[in-house]
Design a protein around this motif. Structure first.
Motif, PDB file in Angstrom:
ATOM      1  N   VAL A  62       0.834  -1.198   0.000  1.00 59.27           N
ATOM      2  CA  VAL A  62       0.000   0.000   0.000  1.00 59.27           C
ATOM      3  C   VAL A  62       0.871   1.252   0.000  1.00 59.27           C
ATOM      4  CG1 VAL A  62      -0.357   0.141   2.502  1.00 59.27           C
ATOM      5  CG2 VAL A  62      -2.092   1.048   0.953  1.00 59.27           C
ATOM      6  N   THR A  63       2.008   1.236   0.702  1.00 60.63           N
ATOM      7  CA  THR A  63       2.879   2.412   0.727  1.00 60.63           C
ATOM      8  C   THR A  63       3.549   2.647  -0.628  1.00 60.63           C
ATOM      9  OG1 THR A  63       4.674   1.111   1.691  1.00 60.63           O
ATOM     10  CG2 THR A  63       3.316   2.379   3.205  1.00 60.63           C
ATOM     11  N   GLU A  64       3.766   1.590  -1.395  1.00 59.95           N
ATOM     12  CA  GLU A  64       4.308   1.744  -2.745  1.00 59.95           C
ATOM     13  C   GLU A  64       3.215   2.167  -3.726  1.00 59.95           C
ATOM     14  OE1 GLU A  64       7.903  -1.552  -2.714  1.00 59.95           O
ATOM     15  OE2 GLU A  64       5.848  -2.252  -2.963  1.00 59.95           O
ATOM     16  N   PHE A  65       1.976   1.759  -3.450  1.00 55.74           N
ATOM     17  CA  PHE A  65       0.857   2.051  -4.340  1.00 55.74           C
ATOM     18  C   PHE A  65       0.426   3.510  -4.280  1.00 55.74           C
ATOM     19  CE2 PHE A  65      -3.793   2.443  -4.827  1.00 55.74           C
ATOM     20  CZ  PHE A  65      -3.927   2.037  -6.150  1.00 55.74           C
ATOM     21  N   VAL A  66       0.468   4.120  -3.109  1.00 57.10           N
ATOM     22  CA  VAL A  66      -0.051   5.489  -2.952  1.00 57.10           C
ATOM     23  C   VAL A  66       0.628   6.480  -3.906  1.00 57.10           C
ATOM     24  CG1 VAL A  66      -0.297   7.431  -1.368  1.00 57.10           C
ATOM     25  CG2 VAL A  66      -1.003   5.156  -0.652  1.00 57.10           C
ATOM     26  N   PRO A  67       1.966   6.513  -4.019  1.00 56.72           N
ATOM     27  CA  PRO A  67       2.566   7.450  -4.983  1.00 56.72           C
ATOM     28  C   PRO A  67       2.111   7.179  -6.420  1.00 56.72           C
ATOM     29  CG  PRO A  67       4.227   6.612  -3.491  1.00 56.72           C
ATOM     30  CD  PRO A  67       2.984   5.805  -3.245  1.00 56.72           C
ATOM     31  N   LEU A  68       1.931   5.913  -6.770  1.00 60.99           N
ATOM     32  CA  LEU A  68       1.425   5.556  -8.091  1.00 60.99           C
ATOM     33  C   LEU A  68       0.012   6.096  -8.269  1.00 60.99           C
ATOM     34  CD1 LEU A  68       1.103   3.945 -10.753  1.00 60.99           C
ATOM     35  CD2 LEU A  68       0.680   1.921  -9.352  1.00 60.99           C
ATOM     36  N   ALA A  69      -0.851   5.840  -7.291  1.00 63.59           N
ATOM     37  CA  ALA A  69      -2.236   6.263  -7.379  1.00 63.59           C
ATOM     38  C   ALA A  69      -2.358   7.784  -7.484  1.00 63.59           C
ATOM     39  CB  ALA A  69      -3.012   5.761  -6.156  1.00 63.59           C
ATOM     40  N   LYS A  70      -1.499   8.491  -6.782  1.00 64.30           N
ATOM     41  CA  LYS A  70      -1.548   9.959  -6.815  1.00 64.30           C
ATOM     42  C   LYS A  70      -1.207  10.506  -8.197  1.00 64.30           C
ATOM     43  CE  LYS A  70      -0.755  10.917  -1.957  1.00 64.30           C
ATOM     44  NZ  LYS A  70       0.149  11.486  -0.952  1.00 64.30           N
ATOM     45  N   ASN A  71      -0.521   9.726  -9.006  1.00 64.04           N
ATOM     46  CA  ASN A  71      -0.140  10.157 -10.350  1.00 64.04           C
ATOM     47  C   ASN A  71      -1.107   9.703 -11.441  1.00 64.04           C
ATOM     48  OD1 ASN A  71       2.270  11.646  -9.860  1.00 64.04           O
ATOM     49  ND2 ASN A  71       3.261   9.733  -9.338  1.00 64.04           N
ATOM     50  N   LEU A  72      -2.176   9.005 -11.057  1.00 69.45           N
ATOM     51  CA  LEU A  72      -3.136   8.537 -12.044  1.00 69.45           C
ATOM     52  C   LEU A  72      -4.359   9.451 -12.081  1.00 69.45           C
ATOM     53  CD1 LEU A  72      -3.125   4.695 -11.410  1.00 69.45           C
ATOM     54  CD2 LEU A  72      -2.154   5.904 -13.358  1.00 69.45           C
ATOM     55  N   PRO A  73      -4.595  10.144 -13.178  1.00 69.71           N
ATOM     56  CA  PRO A  73      -5.773  11.007 -13.283  1.00 69.71           C
ATOM     57  C   PRO A  73      -7.065  10.236 -13.042  1.00 69.71           C
ATOM     58  CG  PRO A  73      -4.333  11.312 -15.190  1.00 69.71           C
ATOM     59  CD  PRO A  73      -3.763  10.179 -14.384  1.00 69.71           C
ATOM     60  N   GLU A  74      -7.070   8.943 -13.415  1.00 64.29           N
ATOM     61  CA  GLU A  74      -8.263   8.114 -13.240  1.00 64.29           C
ATOM     62  C   GLU A  74      -8.629   7.940 -11.771  1.00 64.29           C
ATOM     63  OE1 GLU A  74      -6.365   7.614 -16.995  1.00 64.29           O
ATOM     64  OE2 GLU A  74      -5.562   7.240 -15.015  1.00 64.29           O
ATOM     65  N   LEU A  75      -7.660   8.135 -10.883  1.00 65.28           N
ATOM     66  CA  LEU A  75      -7.912   8.011  -9.445  1.00 65.28           C
ATOM     67  C   LEU A  75      -7.997   9.361  -8.769  1.00 65.28           C
ATOM     68  CD1 LEU A  75      -5.586   5.002  -8.559  1.00 65.28           C
ATOM     69  CD2 LEU A  75      -8.017   4.989  -9.065  1.00 65.28           C
ATOM     70  N   GLY A  76      -8.137  10.398  -9.562  1.00 64.91           N
ATOM     71  CA  GLY A  76      -8.328  11.733  -9.009  1.00 64.91           C
ATOM     72  C   GLY A  76      -7.054  12.411  -8.582  1.00 64.91           C
ATOM     73  N   ALA A  77      -6.006  12.272  -9.376  1.00 63.13           N
ATOM     74  CA  ALA A  77      -4.739  12.944  -9.050  1.00 63.13           C
ATOM     75  C   ALA A  77      -4.965  14.428  -8.895  1.00 63.13           C
ATOM     76  CB  ALA A  77      -3.708  12.676 -10.147  1.00 63.13           C
TER      77      ALA A  77
END
Length: 79
Positions: A62-77
């Protein structure tokens, strides 16, 4: 850590083991881009793991996923 991203992580962690596998990430991306063929996503997934799998164990925590998720417009970056 944002509860929003933790919830998204939990949604993609289909086996509930607290780690995202290559298959789980591939399925998640395929769900975001339904027109894409899974075979076409392998290079994208490989690049994502190369950048975000910081401990290089072949899984995303999860700690590795959060920076990835923050960069995805599909997840509301940018929220």
């Amino acid at each position: 850590m944002s509860e929003k991203y933790e919830a998204v992580f939990a949604q993609y962690d289909t086996d509930g083991d607290g780690q995202l596998t290559v298959d789980e990430v591939t399925a998640a991306i395929a769900g975001m881009f339904p027109a894409a063929e899974v075979n076409d996503l392998s290079g994208i997934v490989k690049a994502l793991f190369a950048e975000y799998d910081t401990d290089q164990d072949g899984l995303l925590s999860v700690t590795e996923f959060v920076p990835l998720a923050k960069n995805l417009p599909e997840l509301g970056a940018g929220d």
